[in-house]
Design an enzyme around this catalytic site. Structure first.
Site, PDB file in Angstrom:
ATOM      1  N   HIS A   1       0.853  -1.187   0.000  1.00 20.61           N
ATOM      2  CA  HIS A   1       0.000   0.000   0.000  1.00 20.61           C
ATOM      3  C   HIS A   1       0.888   1.236   0.000  1.00 20.61           C
ATOM      4  O   HIS A   1       1.932   1.257   0.644  1.00 20.61           O
ATOM      5  CB  HIS A   1      -0.900   0.024   1.247  1.00 20.61           C
TER       6      HIS A   1
ATOM      7  N   ASP B   1      -7.963  -5.174  -0.193  1.00 19.81           N
ATOM      8  CA  ASP B   1      -8.439  -6.048  -1.272  1.00 19.81           C
ATOM      9  C   ASP B   1      -8.092  -7.512  -1.065  1.00 19.81           C
ATOM     10  O   ASP B   1      -8.559  -8.370  -1.817  1.00 19.81           O
ATOM     11  CB  ASP B   1      -7.833  -5.577  -2.604  1.00 19.81           C
TER      12      ASP B   1
HETATM   13  C1  SDX Z   1      -6.128   0.027  -3.080  1.00 23.22           C
HETATM   14  O1  SDX Z   1      -4.253   4.518  -2.221  1.00 23.22           O
HETATM   15  C2  SDX Z   1      -5.242   3.921  -1.603  1.00 23.22           C
HETATM   16  O2  SDX Z   1      -5.671   4.292  -0.535  1.00 23.22           O
HETATM   17  C3  SDX Z   1      -5.810   2.724  -2.323  1.00 23.22           C
HETATM   18  C4  SDX Z   1      -6.866   1.905  -1.572  1.00 23.22           C
HETATM   19  C5  SDX Z   1      -8.122   2.703  -1.336  1.00 23.22           C
HETATM   20  O3  SDX Z   1      -8.847   2.378  -0.382  1.00 23.22           O
HETATM   21  O4  SDX Z   1      -8.449   3.595  -2.164  1.00 23.22           O
HETATM   22  O5  SDX Z   1      -6.337   1.482  -0.346  1.00 23.22           O
HETATM   23  C6  SDX Z   1      -7.271   0.670  -2.370  1.00 23.22           C
HETATM   24  O6  SDX Z   1      -5.910   0.347  -4.219  1.00 23.22           O
HETATM   25  C7  SDX Z   1      -5.261  -0.962  -2.343  1.00 23.22           C
HETATM   26  C8  SDX Z   1      -4.054  -1.463  -3.202  1.00 23.22           C
HETATM   27  C9  SDX Z   1      -4.549  -2.571  -4.118  1.00 23.22           C
HETATM   28  N1  SDX Z   1      -3.486  -2.959  -5.066  1.00 23.22           N
HETATM   29  C10 SDX Z   1      -2.839  -4.151  -4.969  1.00 23.22           C
HETATM   30  O7  SDX Z   1      -3.024  -4.964  -4.073  1.00 23.22           O
HETATM   31  C11 SDX Z   1      -1.870  -4.430  -6.111  1.00 23.22           C
HETATM   32  C12 SDX Z   1      -0.550  -4.973  -5.546  1.00 23.22           C
HETATM   33  N2  SDX Z   1       0.094  -3.871  -4.828  1.00 23.22           N
HETATM   34  C13 SDX Z   1       1.083  -3.091  -5.528  1.00 23.22           C
HETATM   35  O8  SDX Z   1       0.958  -2.989  -6.882  1.00 23.22           O
HETATM   36  C14 SDX Z   1       1.570  -1.858  -4.764  1.00 23.22           C
HETATM   37  O9  SDX Z   1       1.836  -2.270  -3.502  1.00 23.22           O
HETATM   38  C15 SDX Z   1       0.681  -0.635  -4.724  1.00 23.22           C
HETATM   39  C16 SDX Z   1       0.242  -0.215  -6.083  1.00 23.22           C
HETATM   40  C17 SDX Z   1      -0.512  -0.883  -3.879  1.00 23.22           C
HETATM   41  C18 SDX Z   1       1.499   0.493  -4.087  1.00 23.22           C
HETATM   42  O10 SDX Z   1       2.509   0.788  -4.952  1.00 23.22           O
HETATM   43  P1  SDX Z   1       3.678   1.848  -4.561  1.00 23.22           P
HETATM   44  O11 SDX Z   1       3.391   2.518  -3.281  1.00 23.22           O
HETATM   45  O12 SDX Z   1       3.917   2.690  -5.773  1.00 23.22           O
HETATM   46  O13 SDX Z   1       4.884   0.916  -4.259  1.00 23.22           O
HETATM   47  P2  SDX Z   1       5.866   0.363  -5.365  1.00 23.22           P
HETATM   48  O14 SDX Z   1       5.097  -0.221  -6.511  1.00 23.22           O
HETATM   49  O15 SDX Z   1       6.874   1.418  -5.632  1.00 23.22           O
HETATM   50  O16 SDX Z   1       6.548  -0.867  -4.567  1.00 23.22           O
HETATM   51  C19 SDX Z   1       7.643  -0.640  -3.674  1.00 23.22           C
HETATM   52  C20 SDX Z   1       8.452  -1.924  -3.724  1.00 23.22           C
HETATM   53  C21 SDX Z   1       8.875  -2.294  -5.154  1.00 23.22           C
HETATM   54  O17 SDX Z   1      10.029  -3.099  -5.030  1.00 23.22           O
HETATM   55  P3  SDX Z   1      11.492  -2.377  -5.287  1.00 23.22           P
HETATM   56  O18 SDX Z   1      11.416  -1.702  -6.646  1.00 23.22           O
HETATM   57  O19 SDX Z   1      11.656  -1.374  -4.168  1.00 23.22           O
HETATM   58  O20 SDX Z   1      12.493  -3.503  -5.225  1.00 23.22           O
HETATM   59  O21 SDX Z   1       7.632  -3.022  -3.269  1.00 23.22           O
HETATM   60  C22 SDX Z   1       7.451  -3.945  -4.329  1.00 23.22           C
HETATM   61  C23 SDX Z   1       7.765  -3.212  -5.632  1.00 23.22           C
HETATM   62  O22 SDX Z   1       8.227  -4.129  -6.619  1.00 23.22           O
HETATM   63  N3  SDX Z   1       6.040  -4.362  -4.277  1.00 23.22           N
HETATM   64  C24 SDX Z   1       5.601  -5.615  -4.432  1.00 23.22           C
HETATM   65  C25 SDX Z   1       4.210  -5.537  -4.223  1.00 23.22           C
HETATM   66  N4  SDX Z   1       3.842  -4.266  -3.974  1.00 23.22           N
HETATM   67  C26 SDX Z   1       4.987  -3.541  -4.008  1.00 23.22           C
HETATM   68  N5  SDX Z   1       6.255  -6.767  -4.717  1.00 23.22           N
HETATM   69  C27 SDX Z   1       5.467  -7.875  -4.793  1.00 23.22           C
HETATM   70  N6  SDX Z   1       4.123  -7.895  -4.615  1.00 23.22           N
HETATM   71  C28 SDX Z   1       3.467  -6.740  -4.329  1.00 23.22           C
HETATM   72  N7  SDX Z   1       2.144  -6.750  -4.138  1.00 23.22           N
END
Ligand code: SDX
Length: 393
Positions: free
Chosen positions: A272, A329
């Site tokens: 998140h 989710d």
């Molecule tokens: C919602 O914003 C809100 O409030 C949203 C929400 C709401 O109520 O409106 O809470 C609802 O959208 C919840 C999120 C649902 N999405 C997912 O579950 C999809 C999986 N999650 C990711 O795609 C990610 O965690 C996000 C999109 C939720 C957040 O992305 P960020 O903050 O931009 O973080 P990032 O993508 O930069 O990740 C940071 C690191 C990265 O690794 P490095 O490049 O540092 O090595 O964490 C890793 C990412 O690769 N990473 C994951 C991961 N999520 C982040 N690796 C594996 N699996 C994951 N799920």
């Protein structure tokens, strides 16, 4: 640069506005609507009461709540011509695509909603119309998808019960509301109701900032929510869990894939932007999961896989380092499935819950007379170049 521009792609450290609606503390896992902790609202309130709280800022008195329910009940019907839209959709049109277009086209029936500088009374009427018609539209999308005749609202039911009646009721017999399902639905919708400046809410605000009508602004929010990185994650989680189940339930293998930089696979429902400790909503939904499945006598193997996945990830260096925890989710789809919803309706249910938050934020943005949203950029393209005639290229 004529003005100093700070680049912040994804707005990770940008405050886009001032808001009095929802408070998040990502480190402490705190979520409050108008100051009330989500844990209390999920346990003690109802979705329509929380909608009132978000939109008008205070918990309603009994008189205010009764009046709000009555005003909403005057607008639960949609124009019969809305049914014609469904004849145009190809059979497999995703429910989120239908919802975005149906909500946007509500403005066709209320041309006065397109006038700029609306009076507060006109704005209030369209807020009531939007909130009142969402359950009807969402239930019609579902009924059309399964080839059943649509149901019309019965205003003797409260907001959530009316939605369940229109979704799972049939013209051929009476519909008995199951209190377990009504309670679970209220809780789920409350937990999704608002979340400060997330992707879809920021979209609603920026579209509304152009003085665009409420219906089109909400439609834009639906489109943003559809993405699997945002609200679409609840559908992607179930598809991921089904994949792992089909693959023999080897969670260690899939956790390893999620960590592999060369593999595009991500653990959906994990991570998140704000919560770097835990998502308080995920905790409540996980508890509700066990409760609802037990009460409905349902054994869902993907719940066991979800719990195993959570267990492995929470003890894995990669996830701990990046502070990746289950988000709202991760478990919600398991309850939606237990309640009888098909997977491709899950994100539509997220939109049904998020609607009062979107409406409240759109209203606040207008009341605060916020300027049109128009961010700048850091230009990294070509410097000036002379045009080269076609024959010389
Ligand atoms: C919602 O914003 C809100 O409030 C949203 C929400 C709401 O109520 O409106 O809470 C609802 O959208 C919840 C999120 C649902 N999405 C997912 O579950 C999809 C999986 N999650 C990711 O795609 C990610 O965690 C996000 C999109 C939720 C957040 O992305 P960020 O903050 O931009 O973080 P990032 O993508 O930069 O990740 C940071 C690191 C990265 O690794 P490095 O490049 O540092 O090595 O964490 C890793 C990412 O690769 N990473 C994951 C991961 N999520 C982040 N690796 C594996 N699996 C994951 N799920």
């Amino acid at each position: 640069l004529s003005t100093f521009i700070t680049l912040d792609s994804g707005y990770k450290n940008t405050g886009a506005t001032k808001s009095a609606i929802t408070f998040l503390d990502g480190e402490e896992g705190i979520l409050r609507y108008r100051g009330y902790p989500i844990e209390e609202l999920a346990a003690k309130s109802s979705f329509i009461e929380v909608a009132y709280l978000l939109i008008y800022g205070e918990l309603p008195t009994q008189t205010q709540l009764t009046d709000f329910q009555f005003r909403v009940s005057r607008h639960t019907l949609v124009h019969e011509d809305m049914l014609k839209f469904f004849d145009g959709y190809p059979s497999k049109t995703h429910p989120m695509g239908q919802l975005a277009s149906l909500v946007c086209c509500l403005s066709a029936f209320y041309p006065e909603s397109l006038h700029p500088n609306q009076t507060p009374e006109e704005v209030e009427l369209n807020i009531i119309r939007m909130f009142a018609k969402m359950p009807t539209i969402v239930s019609w999308i579902y009924k059309k998808a399964i080839g059943h005749p649509v149901m019309y609202p019965k205003n003797k039911f409260d907001y959530v019960s009316n939605y369940l009646y229109m979704t799972f009721g049939h013209r051929t017999e009476e519909y008995d509301l199951d209190p377990v399902i009504v309670d679970a639905m209220n809780k789920l919708l409350i937990l999704h109701a608002d979340h400060e400046q997330n992707c879809s809410t920021s979209t609603v605000r920026i579209v509304g900032s152009s003085d665009c009508n409420l219906f089109a602004s909400i439609s834009a929010g639906v489109a943003a929510l559809w993405g699997p990185l945002h609200g679409g994650a609840n559908q992607a989680v179930i598809e991921m869990l089904e994949l792992i189940k089909k693959d023999g339930g080897d969670v260690d293998k899939w956790v390893a894939k999620a960590k592999d930089k060369n593999d595009s696979f991500r653990l959906m429902g994990f991570g998140h932007r704000v919560y770097k400790n835990f998502d308080p909503r995920a905790k409540i939904i996980k508890e509700a999961c066990d409760n609802v499945l037990n009460k409905l006598g349902i054994q869902d193997p993907v719940l066991d896989i979800a719990k195993k996945l959570e267990e492995v990830a929470l003890h894995d260096e990669y996830f701990i380092e990046r502070k990746l925890y289950p988000n709202v989710d991760f478990y919600s789809g398991i309850i939606y499935r237990a309640l009888g919803f098909p997977t491709d309706m899950f994100t539509v249910l997220f939109a049904l819950g998020r609607l009062p938050g979107w409406v409240a934020q759109w209203k606040e943005m207008r009341e605060n007379k916020e300027p049109i949203g128009r961010p700048r950029q850091v230009y990294v393209g070509s410097t000036t170049r002379e045009y080269i005639p076609l024959e010389k290229r």
